[in-house]
Write an enzyme that holds these catalytic residues in place. Sequence first.
Site, PDB file in Angstrom:
ATOM      1  CB  THR A   1      -1.281  -0.079   1.155  1.00 29.67           C
ATOM      2  OG1 THR A   1      -0.313   0.108   2.709  1.00 29.67           O
ATOM      3  CG2 THR A   1      -1.987  -1.182   0.969  1.00 29.67           C
TER       4      THR A   1
ATOM      5  CE  LYS B   1       0.294  -3.512   3.238  1.00 22.46           C
ATOM      6  NZ  LYS B   1      -0.491  -2.096   4.423  1.00 22.46           N
TER       7      LYS B   1
ATOM      8  CB  THR C   1      -1.845  -2.213   9.119  1.00 19.74           C
ATOM      9  OG1 THR C   1      -2.550  -1.065   9.719  1.00 19.74           O
ATOM     10  CG2 THR C   1      -2.664  -2.467   8.115  1.00 19.74           C
TER      11      THR C   1
ATOM     12  CD  GLU D   1       2.028   5.480   6.822  1.00 18.25           C
ATOM     13  OE1 GLU D   1       1.417   6.110   7.298  1.00 18.25           O
ATOM     14  OE2 GLU D   1       0.801   4.559   5.545  1.00 18.25           O
TER      15      GLU D   1
ATOM     16  CG  ASN E   1      -0.643   8.555   8.399  1.00 18.20           C
ATOM     17  OD1 ASN E   1      -1.200   7.577   7.299  1.00 18.20           O
ATOM     18  ND2 ASN E   1       0.720   8.657   8.720  1.00 18.20           N
TER      19      ASN E   1
ATOM     20  CB  SER F   1      -4.020   6.212   3.822  1.00 18.13           C
ATOM     21  OG  SER F   1      -3.309   6.377   5.436  1.00 18.13           O
TER      22      SER F   1
END
Lengths: 395, 395
Positions: free
Chosen positions: B156, B180, B191, B271, B390, B395
């Site tokens: 993602t 992932k 996640t 991220e 974010n 997302s």
Amino acid sequence: MSVTTPKGFAAAGIAAGIKQNGGPDLALVLNKGPRRAAAGVFTANRVKAAPVLWSEQVVRGGEIAAVVLNSGGANACTGPRGFQDTHATAEKAAEVLSALATGEGPDDVGAGQVAVASTGLIGVTLPMDRLLSGIGKAAAELSEHGGEKAALAIKTTDTVHKTAVATGPGGAWTVGGMAKGAGMLAPGLATMLVVLTTDADVESADLDRALRAATRTTFDRVDSDGCMSTNDTVLLLASGASGTVPAYEPFAEAVREVCADLARQLIGDAEGASKDIRIEVVGAASEDDAVEVGRSIARNNLLKCAIHGEDPNWGRVLSAIGTTGAAFEPDRLNVAINDVWVCRNGSFGEDRDLVDMRFREVRVTADLAAGDESAVIWTNDLTADYVHENSAYSS
Amino acid sequence: MSVTTPKGFAAAGIAAGIKQNGGPDLALVLNKGPRRAAAGVFTANRVKAAPVLWSEQVVRGGEIAAVVLNSGGANACTGPRGFQDTHATAEKAAEVLSALATGEGPDDVGAGQVAVASTGLIGVTLPMDRLLSGIGKAAAELSEHGGEKAALAIKTTDTVHKTAVATGPGGAWTVGGMAKGAGMLAPGLATMLVVLTTDADVESADLDRALRAATRTTFDRVDSDGCMSTNDTVLLLASGASGTVPAYEPFAEAVREVCADLARQLIGDAEGASKDIRIEVVGAASEDDAVEVGRSIARNNLLKCAIHGEDPNWGRVLSAIGTTGAAFEPDRLNVAINDVWVCRNGSFGEDRDLVDMRFREVRVTADLAAGDESAVIWTNDLTADYVHENSAYSS
């Protein structure tokens, strides 16, 4: 509009040279009596700063004659030396204030009646020579109009000073207060120093009861960044100078009102924030459930980022609720953002494009559909400015 | 170096049109047998996505013939329709794969043997027409060399795809895996979607035991941003194609090794992160205490900002420890940052200027001085890039 609005108090705020930028950094609040009743609530952090350990003892004694507050250094995690420094601060204040005694109120001030509160960087000892000579200077400037100056002297990263006041029926007595706090705001209080004063004639036991009830639903429900401080201190001092013994309920309500006002000001000035987020959890089986869910939502970094981006991302609300132990069924959860029910029965509801998030205050409502209890928690969005303020230099 | 490294597996990764950017978004992993043993570990979030609810049932049956994974949509908080969509996905895969049966391995595939995993935005239904036709396309491209393509199709916000492999003694069997995950990484897994495969001949009960032991000290101790997902899924499939029944211990160690490798890759790709932070809690009275303290430190936004700014702000470590219920005395705590003991006995220790924080990996060691237990938790720094990723889009 501050700690000197109630009768029987004097205050001062000066620059003692503790802060490197030369700004005001030392405040003094004196209770001139005739009463010196007091109560206090302190951080729930098990790592407590020296002034917290000291002031807890002072409050246990039931009387506070004066409070010394400094910004520019938290005196936390400073070992036995830090505690000695706090003790010396109280001794110095007692000595200076006793020398000022006028014979009007209670004269002598003992070190055990002087509360101390500090805020600033953890792990650094205070420049005691400057602090101690500053106390003499502050005592000389004590004034019944000194409340605003005192409020200015306790600011750290605060952009504005915070004061509030509430008045009893018929103006018979008042409650005044000042607060500092802009980051490390989390439950068990925030990084906040708060001094509340009243000229109502109230005993320490009732002050304690009113203060605990008030902080439980105000400061304790401010959760700006989930970080609990080592220095949080809320003190309530009663001078009795109004000569009026208030009924408990209106007095407690006035204390709550001042705390709520100051708490809202803390959220409005949180470091780097662009949104103030009011999270209301309704339909909870218990108030504890409502608070647990509210805190979980308030601490969800992804949601805080989404709100910063004005994105009504209700999925992040649901995933935060799902991490709690509260009573609920996932397929009965409802979420509104600014009153638009974007999530109904655990799935998508009204059109998210109906949500207008342009204003600073954002309301998130989470309905657990499991009972009749509710709670409100306040937080802020997570922004690049917050990261900058907390990474670019030590604080 | 992926799920097709062990014998008995084929995989594919294609663009089915689920993602709006047209990138790869559908992966298929087929266990060709002769065994179809399987185990799974899922998110601890009580708000579970439809594919999690479905795959939990599949794992309970003890056999997985195939896994369908999609990016581009989490199918979480999508109500009864979402569950029907997952069911339809499994039915379609079973139908297509049964039609491909060669007679080599177990032929028929039932829908109850097809696990489904989804990742992407919460609260949006999947474009089922594209997904279902994509399954046919993916099945046609199944290959014993398809592992990398499958790993690419589940990305993602991941900047790289993640695969790992470990080999048993003498190369008799292997464990391969893909993962992932880049945000919403928190305990009870992150996640993450993870598929592990092995050609060792192992029964489901032993797979389950090995997988739970492995995830407990690897994925469960990754806490990038404190946000727990609705979709976390880790599956372990055994084909038995090596013909070797391994001893339990080396097999469990190989599973742990692959999980640890993938977990470290997740942290390295979080991220917006600029630092990977390894928090080791030592001297704890219990492993639970060590984990609780490690998580509290990992979730302290102020510390995460400080580390981003290369500031060895140990006071924020202490204030995080102080919020836990772990056994410790505040004046016995020690903290090292990159091996410099900047805090000793709850107060300042070695000179903080000795700490070199220029490199991506930062080590925080917290010594509770209360016992002999320890634990390692991984997290990342908090950066303006994280906020941007974010907040700028959903997302």
